[in-house]
Design a protein around this motif. Sequence first.
Motif, PDB file in Angstrom:
ATOM      1  N   SER A 114      -8.890  -2.759  -1.501  1.00 13.95           N
ATOM      2  CA  SER A 114      -8.588  -2.328  -2.874  1.00 13.95           C
ATOM      3  C   SER A 114      -7.541  -3.250  -3.495  1.00 13.95           C
ATOM      4  N   PHE A 115      -7.696  -3.504  -4.761  1.00 13.65           N
ATOM      5  CA  PHE A 115      -6.707  -4.201  -5.596  1.00 13.65           C
ATOM      6  C   PHE A 115      -6.261  -5.560  -5.049  1.00 13.65           C
ATOM      7  N   PRO A 116      -7.194  -6.471  -4.794  1.00 17.13           N
ATOM      8  CA  PRO A 116      -6.798  -7.829  -4.404  1.00 17.13           C
ATOM      9  C   PRO A 116      -6.263  -8.599  -5.616  1.00 17.13           C
ATOM     10  N   GLY A 117      -5.724  -9.765  -5.356  1.00 11.91           N
ATOM     11  CA  GLY A 117      -5.295 -10.654  -6.453  1.00 11.91           C
ATOM     12  C   GLY A 117      -3.950 -10.281  -7.020  1.00 11.91           C
ATOM     13  N   LYS A 118      -3.778 -10.689  -8.273  1.00 10.17           N
ATOM     14  CA  LYS A 118      -2.469 -10.507  -8.913  1.00 10.17           C
ATOM     15  C   LYS A 118      -2.241  -9.066  -9.337  1.00 10.17           C
ATOM     16  N   ASP A 119      -0.977  -8.685  -9.446  1.00  8.08           N
ATOM     17  CA  ASP A 119      -0.559  -7.393  -9.996  1.00  8.08           C
ATOM     18  C   ASP A 119      -1.244  -6.210  -9.302  1.00  8.08           C
ATOM     19  N   ALA A 120      -1.239  -6.236  -7.993  1.00 15.58           N
ATOM     20  CA  ALA A 120      -1.882  -5.158  -7.232  1.00 15.58           C
ATOM     21  C   ALA A 120      -1.217  -3.814  -7.517  1.00 15.58           C
ATOM     22  N   ILE A 121       0.097  -3.828  -7.721  1.00 17.75           N
ATOM     23  CA  ILE A 121       0.812  -2.568  -7.972  1.00 17.75           C
ATOM     24  C   ILE A 121       0.409  -2.013  -9.342  1.00 17.75           C
ATOM     25  N   GLY A 122       0.341  -2.873 -10.342  1.00 15.17           N
ATOM     26  CA  GLY A 122      -0.112  -2.454 -11.680  1.00 15.17           C
ATOM     27  C   GLY A 122      -1.552  -1.968 -11.639  1.00 15.17           C
ATOM     28  N   GLN A 123      -2.385  -2.650 -10.866  1.00 14.65           N
ATOM     29  CA  GLN A 123      -3.790  -2.217 -10.743  1.00 14.65           C
ATOM     30  C   GLN A 123      -3.868  -0.806 -10.162  1.00 14.65           C
ATOM     31  N   ALA A 124      -3.064  -0.543  -9.139  1.00 10.27           N
ATOM     32  CA  ALA A 124      -3.078   0.778  -8.497  1.00 10.27           C
ATOM     33  C   ALA A 124      -2.562   1.840  -9.468  1.00 10.27           C
ATOM     34  N   PHE A 125      -1.503   1.494 -10.198  1.00  6.64           N
ATOM     35  CA  PHE A 125      -0.924   2.433 -11.174  1.00  6.64           C
ATOM     36  C   PHE A 125      -1.971   2.802 -12.229  1.00  6.64           C
ATOM     37  N   ARG A 126      -2.629   1.782 -12.762  1.00  3.74           N
ATOM     38  CA  ARG A 126      -3.606   2.031 -13.840  1.00  3.74           C
ATOM     39  C   ARG A 126      -4.841   2.783 -13.333  1.00  3.74           C
ATOM     40  N   ALA A 127      -5.177   2.579 -12.062  1.00  2.00           N
ATOM     41  CA  ALA A 127      -6.335   3.289 -11.497  1.00  2.00           C
ATOM     42  C   ALA A 127      -6.003   4.749 -11.209  1.00  2.00           C
ATOM     43  N   GLY A 128      -4.714   5.077 -11.187  1.00  2.00           N
ATOM     44  CA  GLY A 128      -4.316   6.466 -10.945  1.00  2.00           C
ATOM     45  C   GLY A 128      -4.543   6.925  -9.511  1.00  2.00           C
ATOM     46  N   VAL A 129      -4.524   5.981  -8.565  1.00  2.00           N
ATOM     47  CA  VAL A 129      -4.745   6.382  -7.167  1.00  2.00           C
ATOM     48  C   VAL A 129      -3.568   7.223  -6.665  1.00  2.00           C
ATOM     49  N   LYS A 130      -3.851   8.067  -5.701  1.00  2.00           N
ATOM     50  CA  LYS A 130      -2.810   8.929  -5.132  1.00  2.00           C
ATOM     51  C   LYS A 130      -2.231   8.351  -3.849  1.00  2.00           C
ATOM     52  N   VAL A 131      -2.922   7.355  -3.323  1.00  2.00           N
ATOM     53  CA  VAL A 131      -2.432   6.657  -2.133  1.00  2.00           C
ATOM     54  C   VAL A 131      -2.645   5.170  -2.345  1.00  2.00           C
ATOM     55  N   THR A 132      -1.609   4.381  -2.118  1.00  2.00           N
ATOM     56  CA  THR A 132      -1.791   2.930  -2.078  1.00  2.00           C
ATOM     57  C   THR A 132      -1.073   2.453  -0.823  1.00  2.00           C
ATOM     58  N   GLY A 133      -0.598   1.224  -0.779  1.00  5.48           N
ATOM     59  CA  GLY A 133       0.077   0.813   0.446  1.00  5.48           C
ATOM     60  C   GLY A 133       0.260  -0.680   0.545  1.00  5.48           C
ATOM     61  N   ASP A 144      -7.190 -12.828  -0.655  1.00  2.10           N
ATOM     62  CA  ASP A 144      -6.798 -11.584   0.042  1.00  2.10           C
ATOM     63  C   ASP A 144      -7.947 -10.987   0.860  1.00  2.10           C
ATOM     64  N   THR A 145      -8.710 -11.859   1.537  1.00  3.69           N
ATOM     65  CA  THR A 145      -9.913 -11.393   2.241  1.00  3.69           C
ATOM     66  C   THR A 145      -9.861 -11.524   3.765  1.00  3.69           C
ATOM     67  N   GLY A 146      -8.869 -12.143   4.338  1.00  2.00           N
ATOM     68  CA  GLY A 146      -8.903 -12.419   5.788  1.00  2.00           C
ATOM     69  C   GLY A 146      -8.764 -11.155   6.628  1.00  2.00           C
ATOM     70  N   PRO A 147      -8.986 -11.287   7.947  1.00  4.68           N
ATOM     71  CA  PRO A 147      -8.917 -10.142   8.860  1.00  4.68           C
ATOM     72  C   PRO A 147      -7.583  -9.387   8.765  1.00  4.68           C
ATOM     73  N   ILE A 148      -7.695  -8.059   8.702  1.00  6.91           N
ATOM     74  CA  ILE A 148      -6.503  -7.212   8.534  1.00  6.91           C
ATOM     75  C   ILE A 148      -5.789  -7.036   9.868  1.00  6.91           C
ATOM     76  N   ILE A 149      -4.474  -7.196   9.843  1.00  4.80           N
ATOM     77  CA  ILE A 149      -3.646  -7.040  11.050  1.00  4.80           C
ATOM     78  C   ILE A 149      -2.939  -5.688  11.041  1.00  4.80           C
ATOM     79  N   ALA A 150      -2.379  -5.308   9.898  1.00  5.31           N
ATOM     80  CA  ALA A 150      -1.621  -4.050   9.818  1.00  5.31           C
ATOM     81  C   ALA A 150      -1.702  -3.503   8.404  1.00  5.31           C
ATOM     82  N   GLN A 151      -1.689  -2.183   8.310  1.00  6.02           N
ATOM     83  CA  GLN A 151      -1.656  -1.530   6.998  1.00  6.02           C
ATOM     84  C   GLN A 151      -0.774  -0.311   7.082  1.00  6.02           C
ATOM     85  N   LYS A 152      -0.120   0.010   5.976  1.00  6.58           N
ATOM     86  CA  LYS A 152       0.655   1.252   5.914  1.00  6.58           C
ATOM     87  C   LYS A 152       0.439   1.874   4.540  1.00  6.58           C
TER      88      LYS A 152
END
Length: 191
Positions: A114-133, A144-152
Amino acid sequence: MKLAVFASGSGSNFQSIVNAIHEGRLDASVEVLICDKPDAFVIERATKENIPYFAFQAKEYENKTAYERVIIEKLEEHGIDFIALAGYMRLIGPTLLERYPEKIVNIHPSLLPSFPGKDAIGQAFRAGVKVTGVTIHYVDAGMDTGPIIAQKAVDLEEDETEESIAAKIHEVEHAIYPETLQKIQANLSRV
Ligand code: GAR
């Protein structure tokens, strides 16, 4: 682990990595900062920490290959074996990827994909998601496509603003980037 940190902005993640090293939580050294914005605050942080830096402007080079070759020279001078992107707002090209295969990681302020590229925080805010990270991933040729190592995950309340989301995200980033680098370092030294 001899680290190079690449950054373009304030450098709070750069600082969190340096602090973790000072406090013995990360068994590594930041040997050089690579910065594509000569007036970025991260350069002041590096100066204060006595960490050498290379600042450049992409527009002064013919193309990405040309400046990435210069970056590689700097990395080799400092014996770098691992690269941490920390708010470096530029795609890594094939020149650097081929020289440091599987040795470049990035931190991104969303739960990718979710929300790759620039302004990921603004993208999440505008989408109104209840969980981001926050996501830490290996860097490949994509955005922002390579293998994921860790997420929170970060829970969002009803009354969040972009600023309040950013503050929560940064707090998580400053904890998990050094922690994840330490795990990578432990795995690398085992082989
Ligand atoms: C961080 O939130 C990082 O995740 C983000 O830039 C910010 C840099 O802050 N990176 C990206 O958006 C990469 N696509 P900092 O300069 O204070 O470390």
